[in-house]
Design a protein around this motif. Structure first.
Motif, PDB file in Angstrom:
ATOM      1  N   MET A 118      -2.259  83.491  19.968  1.00 56.14           N
ATOM      2  CA  MET A 118      -3.497  83.327  20.736  1.00 56.14           C
ATOM      3  C   MET A 118      -4.383  84.560  20.662  1.00 56.14           C
ATOM      4  O   MET A 118      -5.592  84.468  20.800  1.00 56.14           O
ATOM      5  CB  MET A 118      -3.186  83.026  22.203  1.00 56.14           C
ATOM      6  CG  MET A 118      -2.518  81.696  22.423  1.00 56.14           C
ATOM      7  SD  MET A 118      -2.285  81.284  24.165  1.00 56.14           S
ATOM      8  CE  MET A 118      -1.550  82.739  24.842  1.00 56.14           C
ATOM      9  N   ARG A 119      -3.812  85.713  20.450  1.00 58.04           N
ATOM     10  CA  ARG A 119      -4.571  86.967  20.479  1.00 58.04           C
ATOM     11  C   ARG A 119      -4.960  87.476  19.093  1.00 58.04           C
ATOM     12  O   ARG A 119      -5.493  88.567  18.961  1.00 58.04           O
ATOM     13  CB  ARG A 119      -3.757  88.002  21.232  1.00 58.04           C
ATOM     14  CG  ARG A 119      -3.499  87.511  22.671  1.00 58.04           C
ATOM     15  CD  ARG A 119      -2.652  88.412  23.462  1.00 58.04           C
ATOM     16  NE  ARG A 119      -3.397  89.602  23.833  1.00 58.04           N
ATOM     17  CZ  ARG A 119      -2.868  90.594  24.520  1.00 58.04           C
ATOM     18  NH1 ARG A 119      -1.627  90.518  24.916  1.00 58.04           N
ATOM     19  NH2 ARG A 119      -3.581  91.658  24.828  1.00 58.04           N
ATOM     20  N   LEU A 120      -4.685  86.692  18.050  1.00 54.81           N
ATOM     21  CA  LEU A 120      -4.963  87.143  16.688  1.00 54.81           C
ATOM     22  C   LEU A 120      -6.441  87.409  16.410  1.00 54.81           C
ATOM     23  O   LEU A 120      -6.751  88.391  15.726  1.00 54.81           O
ATOM     24  CB  LEU A 120      -4.396  86.153  15.669  1.00 54.81           C
ATOM     25  CG  LEU A 120      -2.877  86.150  15.537  1.00 54.81           C
ATOM     26  CD1 LEU A 120      -2.441  85.193  14.446  1.00 54.81           C
ATOM     27  CD2 LEU A 120      -2.323  87.531  15.283  1.00 54.81           C
ATOM     28  N   PRO A 121      -7.403  86.589  16.885  1.00 53.09           N
ATOM     29  CA  PRO A 121      -8.802  86.904  16.588  1.00 53.09           C
ATOM     30  C   PRO A 121      -9.241  88.282  17.109  1.00 53.09           C
ATOM     31  O   PRO A 121      -9.898  89.044  16.403  1.00 53.09           O
ATOM     32  CB  PRO A 121      -9.587  85.768  17.270  1.00 53.09           C
ATOM     33  CG  PRO A 121      -8.615  84.636  17.326  1.00 53.09           C
ATOM     34  CD  PRO A 121      -7.281  85.275  17.530  1.00 53.09           C
ATOM     35  N   ALA A 122      -8.846  88.615  18.324  1.00 56.03           N
ATOM     36  CA  ALA A 122      -9.196  89.933  18.876  1.00 56.03           C
ATOM     37  C   ALA A 122      -8.483  91.046  18.119  1.00 56.03           C
ATOM     38  O   ALA A 122      -9.067  92.109  17.864  1.00 56.03           O
ATOM     39  CB  ALA A 122      -8.841  89.981  20.359  1.00 56.03           C
ATOM     40  N   LEU A 123      -7.232  90.805  17.727  1.00 56.37           N
ATOM     41  CA  LEU A 123      -6.483  91.808  16.972  1.00 56.37           C
ATOM     42  C   LEU A 123      -7.107  92.029  15.598  1.00 56.37           C
ATOM     43  O   LEU A 123      -7.187  93.160  15.118  1.00 56.37           O
ATOM     44  CB  LEU A 123      -5.018  91.386  16.842  1.00 56.37           C
ATOM     45  CG  LEU A 123      -4.104  92.350  16.099  1.00 56.37           C
ATOM     46  CD1 LEU A 123      -4.072  93.704  16.794  1.00 56.37           C
ATOM     47  CD2 LEU A 123      -2.709  91.780  15.994  1.00 56.37           C
ATOM     48  N   ARG A 124      -7.575  90.954  14.961  1.00 54.05           N
ATOM     49  CA  ARG A 124      -8.221  91.071  13.654  1.00 54.05           C
ATOM     50  C   ARG A 124      -9.476  91.938  13.750  1.00 54.05           C
ATOM     51  O   ARG A 124      -9.738  92.766  12.879  1.00 54.05           O
ATOM     52  CB  ARG A 124      -8.566  89.682  13.101  1.00 54.05           C
ATOM     53  CG  ARG A 124      -9.054  89.718  11.671  1.00 54.05           C
ATOM     54  CD  ARG A 124      -9.277  88.329  11.131  1.00 54.05           C
ATOM     55  NE  ARG A 124     -10.484  87.706  11.617  1.00 54.05           N
ATOM     56  CZ  ARG A 124     -11.699  87.927  11.116  1.00 54.05           C
ATOM     57  NH1 ARG A 124     -11.859  88.757  10.126  1.00 54.05           N
ATOM     58  NH2 ARG A 124     -12.740  87.317  11.611  1.00 54.05           N
ATOM     59  N   GLU A 125     -10.232  91.792  14.830  1.00 56.47           N
ATOM     60  CA  GLU A 125     -11.421  92.628  15.026  1.00 56.47           C
ATOM     61  C   GLU A 125     -11.038  94.099  15.160  1.00 56.47           C
ATOM     62  O   GLU A 125     -11.702  94.974  14.605  1.00 56.47           O
ATOM     63  CB  GLU A 125     -12.185  92.169  16.257  1.00 56.47           C
ATOM     64  CG  GLU A 125     -12.902  90.850  16.082  1.00 56.47           C
ATOM     65  CD  GLU A 125     -13.634  90.407  17.342  1.00 56.47           C
ATOM     66  OE1 GLU A 125     -13.817  91.245  18.254  1.00 56.47           O
ATOM     67  OE2 GLU A 125     -14.020  89.231  17.403  1.00 56.47           O
ATOM     68  N   LYS A 126      -9.979  94.385  15.888  1.00 56.50           N
ATOM     69  CA  LYS A 126      -9.528  95.770  16.061  1.00 56.50           C
ATOM     70  C   LYS A 126      -9.076  96.368  14.725  1.00 56.50           C
ATOM     71  O   LYS A 126      -9.372  97.523  14.426  1.00 56.50           O
ATOM     72  CB  LYS A 126      -8.387  95.840  17.077  1.00 56.50           C
ATOM     73  CG  LYS A 126      -8.807  95.559  18.493  1.00 56.50           C
ATOM     74  CD  LYS A 126      -7.594  95.614  19.408  1.00 56.50           C
ATOM     75  CE  LYS A 126      -7.955  95.348  20.844  1.00 56.50           C
ATOM     76  NZ  LYS A 126      -6.800  95.432  21.729  1.00 56.50           N
ATOM     77  N   VAL A 127      -8.345  95.576  13.944  1.00 54.66           N
ATOM     78  CA  VAL A 127      -7.866  96.062  12.647  1.00 54.66           C
ATOM     79  C   VAL A 127      -9.044  96.314  11.713  1.00 54.66           C
ATOM     80  O   VAL A 127      -9.102  97.329  11.023  1.00 54.66           O
ATOM     81  CB  VAL A 127      -6.855  95.064  12.036  1.00 54.66           C
ATOM     82  CG1 VAL A 127      -6.550  95.411  10.592  1.00 54.66           C
ATOM     83  CG2 VAL A 127      -5.582  95.032  12.858  1.00 54.66           C
ATOM     84  N   ASN A 128     -10.003  95.407  11.691  1.00 54.06           N
ATOM     85  CA  ASN A 128     -11.174  95.592  10.835  1.00 54.06           C
ATOM     86  C   ASN A 128     -12.012  96.788  11.293  1.00 54.06           C
ATOM     87  O   ASN A 128     -12.647  97.446  10.470  1.00 54.06           O
ATOM     88  CB  ASN A 128     -12.016  94.317  10.784  1.00 54.06           C
ATOM     89  CG  ASN A 128     -11.405  93.282   9.870  1.00 54.06           C
ATOM     90  OD1 ASN A 128     -10.692  93.620   8.924  1.00 54.06           O
ATOM     91  ND2 ASN A 128     -11.643  92.015  10.154  1.00 54.06           N
ATOM     92  N   ALA A 129     -12.010  97.088  12.579  1.00 54.24           N
ATOM     93  CA  ALA A 129     -12.698  98.289  13.060  1.00 54.24           C
ATOM     94  C   ALA A 129     -12.024  99.538  12.501  1.00 54.24           C
ATOM     95  O   ALA A 129     -12.684 100.532  12.201  1.00 54.24           O
ATOM     96  CB  ALA A 129     -12.703  98.316  14.584  1.00 54.24           C
ATOM     97  N   CYS A 130     -10.708  99.491  12.337  1.00 51.23           N
ATOM     98  CA  CYS A 130      -9.972 100.611  11.732  1.00 51.23           C
ATOM     99  C   CYS A 130     -10.388 100.802  10.277  1.00 51.23           C
ATOM    100  O   CYS A 130     -10.565 101.920   9.823  1.00 51.23           O
ATOM    101  CB  CYS A 130      -8.473 100.351  11.836  1.00 51.23           C
ATOM    102  SG  CYS A 130      -7.449 101.542  10.955  1.00 51.23           S
ATOM    103  N   TYR A 131     -10.559  99.693   9.549  1.00 50.43           N
ATOM    104  CA  TYR A 131     -10.969  99.778   8.146  1.00 50.43           C
ATOM    105  C   TYR A 131     -12.445 100.160   8.022  1.00 50.43           C
ATOM    106  O   TYR A 131     -12.842 100.753   7.036  1.00 50.43           O
ATOM    107  CB  TYR A 131     -10.747  98.422   7.449  1.00 50.43           C
ATOM    108  CG  TYR A 131      -9.343  98.223   6.933  1.00 50.43           C
ATOM    109  CD1 TYR A 131      -8.989  98.642   5.665  1.00 50.43           C
ATOM    110  CD2 TYR A 131      -8.376  97.611   7.710  1.00 50.43           C
ATOM    111  CE1 TYR A 131      -7.708  98.442   5.181  1.00 50.43           C
ATOM    112  CE2 TYR A 131      -7.098  97.415   7.235  1.00 50.43           C
ATOM    113  CZ  TYR A 131      -6.772  97.833   5.970  1.00 50.43           C
ATOM    114  OH  TYR A 131      -5.505  97.648   5.494  1.00 50.43           O
ATOM    115  N   GLY A 132     -13.239  99.778   8.997  1.00 49.31           N
ATOM    116  CA  GLY A 132     -14.661 100.088   8.931  1.00 49.31           C
ATOM    117  C   GLY A 132     -15.488  98.969   8.322  1.00 49.31           C
ATOM    118  O   GLY A 132     -16.703  99.074   8.231  1.00 49.31           O
TER     119      GLY A 132
END
Length: 184
Positions: free
Chosen positions: A93-107
């Motif tokens: 259920m929390r994957l969309p928010a986690l994907r945003e956080k990970v992509n913020a790490c990549y830039g």
């Protein structure tokens, strides 16, 4: 002036020394960490080394990144996370928010999908590090009768620190004996 002797092929060369002074341990390991991370598809090793900061403490306690795989076109990678079977539905259920956080790490929008691999906490070879255990319950209050007996045992001691330690020890021994007597 004395001439330096010409070096011959038989004499070993002196080892080269680094002249930069002290260096942070993380700086010495950056190359090795980057190589290991790149072997698993992690272009940004920060995703591995700072996972609790990126995912948040709650999510990092129940999952960890295993690999990043890229599609044929090279766009939109898949991040694979290792999690326990019980945490899988909550994490899904929390994957969309986690994907945003990970992509913020990549830039940039590097991760298109996140796949979950569910296993026991010590399952696959790459996932043998244990996840954070559940917090222990608070200890129950000691029996007042047992504590009175423990105080009586240590009553003759004049040193306050020693008397307190003996009271705790006697309380533990007496309460364990009372618990064992009640179970048999």
């Amino acid at each position: 002036m004395a001439k330096k002797p010409a070096s011959t092929a038989n004499t070993p060369a002196a080892p080269q020394r680094r002249r930069r002074g002290f260096e942070a341990a993380s700086g010495l390991l950056n190359t090795q960490i980057r190589k290991v991370g790149e072997a698993r598809g992690f272009a940004v090793s920060r995703l591995l080394t700072h996972w609790p900061e990126i995912a948040g403490a709650e999510l990092a306690a129940c999952c960890r990144p295993v690999k990043v795989s890229y599609g044929r076109g090279g766009l939109g990678a898949t991040l694979t996370l290792l999690t326990t079977g019980a945490a899988g539905p909550m994490l899904q259920m929390r994957l969309p928010a986690l994907r945003e956080k990970v992509n913020a790490c990549y830039g940039y929008n590097a991760i298109a999908r996140i796949a979950l691999t569910q296993t026991a906490p010590t399952g696959f070879a790459e996932g043998q590090a244990e996840f954070t255990p559940a917090p222990k319950p608070a200890p129950k209050a000691p029996d007042p009768h047992v504590m009175h007996q423990a105080k009586a045992v240590a009553d003759g001691v004049h040193d306050d620190g020693l008397r307190a330690a003996l009271e705790r020890l006697a309380g533990n021994v007496l309460s364990k004996a009372a618990n064992n007597k009640g179970h048999h």
